[in-house]
Design an enzyme around this catalytic site. Structure first.
Site, mmCIF file in Angstrom:
data_model
loop_
_atom_site.group_PDB
_atom_site.id
_atom_site.type_symbol
_atom_site.label_atom_id
_atom_site.label_comp_id
_atom_site.label_asym_id
_atom_site.label_seq_id
_atom_site.Cartn_x
_atom_site.Cartn_y
_atom_site.Cartn_z
ATOM 1 N N ASN A 1 65.143 64.656 59.369
ATOM 2 C CA ASN A 1 65.365 64.220 57.985
ATOM 3 C C ASN A 1 64.031 64.270 57.244
ATOM 4 O OD1 ASN A 1 66.056 62.996 55.604
ATOM 5 N ND2 ASN A 1 66.366 60.941 56.477
ATOM 6 N N TRP A 2 63.859 65.341 56.446
ATOM 7 C CA TRP A 2 62.570 65.522 55.756
ATOM 8 C C TRP A 2 62.480 64.695 54.482
ATOM 9 C CZ3 TRP A 2 62.573 71.594 56.496
ATOM 10 C CH2 TRP A 2 62.279 71.856 57.836
ATOM 11 N N LYS A 3 63.564 64.073 54.107
ATOM 12 C CA LYS A 3 63.599 63.238 52.885
ATOM 13 C C LYS A 3 62.971 64.028 51.726
ATOM 14 C CE LYS A 3 63.093 59.294 55.935
ATOM 15 N NZ LYS A 3 62.720 57.906 56.092
ATOM 16 N N GLY B 1 62.561 61.009 61.078
ATOM 17 C CA GLY B 1 62.048 61.143 59.719
ATOM 18 C C GLY B 1 60.638 61.716 59.739
ATOM 19 N N GLY B 2 59.662 60.856 59.517
ATOM 20 C CA GLY B 2 58.256 61.274 59.390
ATOM 21 C C GLY B 2 57.793 62.269 60.448
ATOM 22 N N GLU C 1 67.923 54.141 52.958
ATOM 23 C CA GLU C 1 67.203 54.360 51.690
ATOM 24 C C GLU C 1 68.192 54.613 50.546
ATOM 25 O OE1 GLU C 1 64.593 57.407 53.126
ATOM 26 O OE2 GLU C 1 63.471 55.910 54.263
ATOM 27 N N GLY D 1 60.210 54.002 59.380
ATOM 28 C CA GLY D 1 58.900 54.198 58.752
ATOM 29 C C GLY D 1 57.901 53.085 58.986
ATOM 30 N N GLU E 1 70.328 53.050 62.955
ATOM 31 C CA GLU E 1 68.956 52.988 62.456
ATOM 32 C C GLU E 1 68.677 51.585 61.919
ATOM 33 O OE1 GLU E 1 67.361 57.093 61.194
ATOM 34 O OE2 GLU E 1 68.468 56.300 59.511
ATOM 35 N N SER F 1 61.254 55.401 63.353
ATOM 36 C CA SER F 1 59.884 55.462 63.904
ATOM 37 C C SER F 1 59.758 56.180 65.250
ATOM 38 C CB SER F 1 59.294 54.053 64.000
ATOM 39 O OG SER F 1 59.063 53.533 62.709
ATOM 40 N N HIS G 1 72.467 56.510 54.561
ATOM 41 C CA HIS G 1 71.090 56.208 54.984
ATOM 42 C C HIS G 1 70.618 54.927 54.279
ATOM 43 C CE1 HIS G 1 66.773 56.535 55.550
ATOM 44 N NE2 HIS G 1 67.043 57.351 56.555
#
Ligand code: PEP
Length: 247
Positions: free
Chosen positions: A8-10, A231-232, A97, A173, A167, A210, A95
């Site tokens: 997930n590159w957001k 993610g990150g 976010e 994050g 999640e 994370s 998600h």
């Protein structure tokens, strides 16, 4: 079955960075699919061009969101049908976010899920408890609230496969992941809950929050987890490959 890895590159990789990730690493990406199912989720604008780059590969692409509406005058929205037309196979829904910043409710999530199935795509359904719920030991209550209406839809529509990404909001994050014992407990509960509610439905359970090269080995010891939403750490090709190859 091989692990399912969702990147997930957001909004962290730009259009050109997303394309470079794929074009610069196409051979290594193709080699990964012998041992893993890999889904890349760039932002909307990069989906079409990346679908072209990956056309002959087994890497699949996913969207980070879709509209809850089928079509019509909804400025700024992207329909599930359009995503299907350009070769998208998966779409993240619910998600944290989107729940927190964009008011994505369970009602909207269910509409999106139905449109995704109607267009032959797989929703990746994100659920999780927030920090307060975690501290007050109300995780199961929070997950039940989020999942029950969704599972009712699954039973009603007779969908045959579900992907759930567990999640915890407080792990996303932050560099903090839950203890294995906690994840094992939640995984058992989730698998049993889905099996009881929708016995005809097969399930893939993902963990997200994370994940990095240091903690993935520990996470891969949890037998009930079928894949990971990253993610990150998925925005750097070497790190993403490392996560897939470790363990
Ligand atoms: C996510 O937002 O779905 C996620 C897992 O992010 P991160 O890996 O950066 O915590």
């Amino acid at each position: 079955m091989n692990y399912l890895y969702i990147a997930n590159w957001k909004m962290n990789l730009s259009y050109s960075q997303s394309l470079d990730f794929c074009t610069n690493n196409i051979d290594q990406l193709n080699a990964l699919v012998y041992s893993a199912q890999v889904v890349l989720c760039p932002s909307f604008v990069a989906l079409g061009p990346i679908a072209q780059v990956l056309k002959k590969s087994s890497i699949t692409i996913g969207a980070q969101n879709c509209s809850e509406f089928e079509s019509g005058s909804y400025t700024g929205e992207v329909s599930a049908a359009s995503l299907a037309e350009i070769g998208v196979s998966y779409c993240i829904v619910g998600h944290s976010e989107r729940r927190i910043y964009f008011g994505e409710t369970t009602e909207k999530i269910i509409k999106k899920i139905n449109l995704l199935y109607a267009n032959a795509m797989m929703p990746i359904i994100c659920i999780g408890e927030n920090k307060e719920e975690f501290l007050q030991k109300k995780t199961i209550h929070a997950l039940t609230e989020q999942l029950e209406p969704i599972l009712k839809t699954f039973v009603h529509q007779q969908y045959k496969h579900i992907i759930i990404a567990y999640e915890p909001f407080w792990a996303i994050g932050t560099g903090i992941i839950p203890e294995n014992t906690y994840l094992e407990e939640i995984s058992i509960w989730l698998k049993n809950y889905v099996a009881e509610f929708a016995p005809d439905c097969t399930m893939q359970l993902l963990y997200g929050g994370s994940i990095n090269e240091k903690n993935i080995h520990q996470l891969k010891t949890i037998k009930l987890i079928d894949g990971f939403l990253i993610g990150g750490a998925s925005t750097n090709f070497e790190t993403f490959c490392g996560i897939i190859k470790i363990g």
